[in-house]
Each structure stands twice: as C-alpha cells, then as structure tokens.
Design a protein around this motif. Structure first.
Motif, short mmCIF file in Angstrom:
data_model
loop_
_atom_site.label_atom_id
_atom_site.label_comp_id
_atom_site.label_asym_id
_atom_site.label_seq_id
_atom_site.Cartn_x
_atom_site.Cartn_y
_atom_site.Cartn_z
N LEU A 45 1.36 -2.54 -0.95
CA LEU A 45 1.00 -3.48 -2.01
C LEU A 45 0.04 -2.84 -3.01
O LEU A 45 0.19 -3.02 -4.22
CB LEU A 45 0.39 -4.75 -1.41
CG LEU A 45 1.39 -5.65 -0.69
CD1 LEU A 45 0.66 -6.67 0.17
CD2 LEU A 45 2.31 -6.34 -1.68
N GLU A 46 -0.92 -2.09 -2.53
CA GLU A 46 -1.86 -1.40 -3.42
C GLU A 46 -1.11 -0.43 -4.33
O GLU A 46 -1.38 -0.35 -5.52
CB GLU A 46 -2.92 -0.64 -2.60
CG GLU A 46 -3.92 -1.54 -1.91
CD GLU A 46 -4.92 -2.12 -2.89
OE1 GLU A 46 -5.53 -1.36 -3.65
OE2 GLU A 46 -5.09 -3.35 -2.87
N ARG A 47 -0.17 0.31 -3.76
CA ARG A 47 0.62 1.26 -4.56
C ARG A 47 1.44 0.53 -5.61
O ARG A 47 1.50 0.93 -6.76
CB ARG A 47 1.55 2.08 -3.66
CG ARG A 47 2.39 3.09 -4.43
CD ARG A 47 3.37 3.82 -3.55
NE ARG A 47 4.48 2.98 -3.16
CZ ARG A 47 5.57 2.77 -3.91
NH1 ARG A 47 5.67 3.32 -5.10
NH2 ARG A 47 6.54 2.00 -3.48
N LEU A 48 2.06 -0.59 -5.21
CA LEU A 48 2.89 -1.35 -6.15
C LEU A 48 2.08 -1.99 -7.26
O LEU A 48 2.57 -2.15 -8.39
CB LEU A 48 3.72 -2.39 -5.40
CG LEU A 48 4.86 -1.80 -4.56
CD1 LEU A 48 5.50 -2.89 -3.72
CD2 LEU A 48 5.89 -1.10 -5.44
N ILE A 49 0.83 -2.33 -7.00
CA ILE A 49 -0.05 -2.84 -8.07
C ILE A 49 -0.27 -1.74 -9.11
O ILE A 49 -0.19 -1.98 -10.31
CB ILE A 49 -1.38 -3.37 -7.50
CG1 ILE A 49 -1.14 -4.67 -6.72
CG2 ILE A 49 -2.40 -3.59 -8.62
CD1 ILE A 49 -2.32 -5.14 -5.90
N LEU A 50 -0.52 -0.52 -8.63
CA LEU A 50 -0.67 0.61 -9.56
C LEU A 50 0.62 0.86 -10.33
O LEU A 50 0.59 1.11 -11.54
CB LEU A 50 -1.08 1.87 -8.79
CG LEU A 50 -2.49 1.91 -8.26
CD1 LEU A 50 -2.70 3.13 -7.37
CD2 LEU A 50 -3.50 1.90 -9.39
#
Length: 92
Positions: A45-50
């Motif tokens: 999820l953190e990667r997809l936010i970026l």
C-alpha cells in the motif's frame, strides 16, 4: 507494533491511496477500489501511494496495481507526473 495498530495503518493507507487516486484522476472504478481493499500488505500500500502520486495516468497506475507485492521499482518516465501535462494532458 500491535496487531490492531497494523490493521489500523492498513485501513488508513487504503483510504489514503483511494483519496490520492480520486484527487489525481477523478472517479475510480469500483473494481479498482475492491482490488485496493483486498491488499493486506502495508508495504504494498505504501508503494502504491507513491506510485499513485507520481504516475502520469490511471492506466499506468492500474498496470502497477497488477504487479502485486513483489514489485518495488519506481523510476523512469512511467513515474513522471508532469509527463501527462507536457503532452497536453494525454496519457502515455
């Protein structure tokens, strides 16, 4: 971190991701939202936010969404949010 804190962070990141997508690309198809809610990895999820913050189009984001949990590379012109603007708003 406690288990309930992990789950709270995951829920918050899901909502943040959906908010970023809506701000950048407008309405998001319900199927995409369902896919986001199926993600249980905080790191993904953190990667997809970026990714959502940097891709020039929803199409590129959807390609990254399909990559799953194993993808960590976020570089190159695919992740240039200004690219769509320099081409008159079109997607690449």
């Amino acid at each position: 971190m406690f288990l309930f804190e992990d789950e709270a962070n995951i829920v918050e990141d899901r909502e943040d991701l959906i908010s970023v997508l809506k701000m950048r690309f407008g309405d998001i198809p319900p199927k995409v939202i369902e896919e986001i809610y199926a993600i249980s990895s905080y790191e993904t999820l953190e990667r997809l936010i970026l990714v959502a913050s940097n891709v020039p189009s929803l199409k590129v984001f959807l390609e990254e969404l399909k990559e799953g949990e194993g993808s960590f590379r976020i570089l190159g012109d695919r992740f240039n949010p200004i690219e769509a603007q320099s081409e008159g708003g079109g997607s690449k």
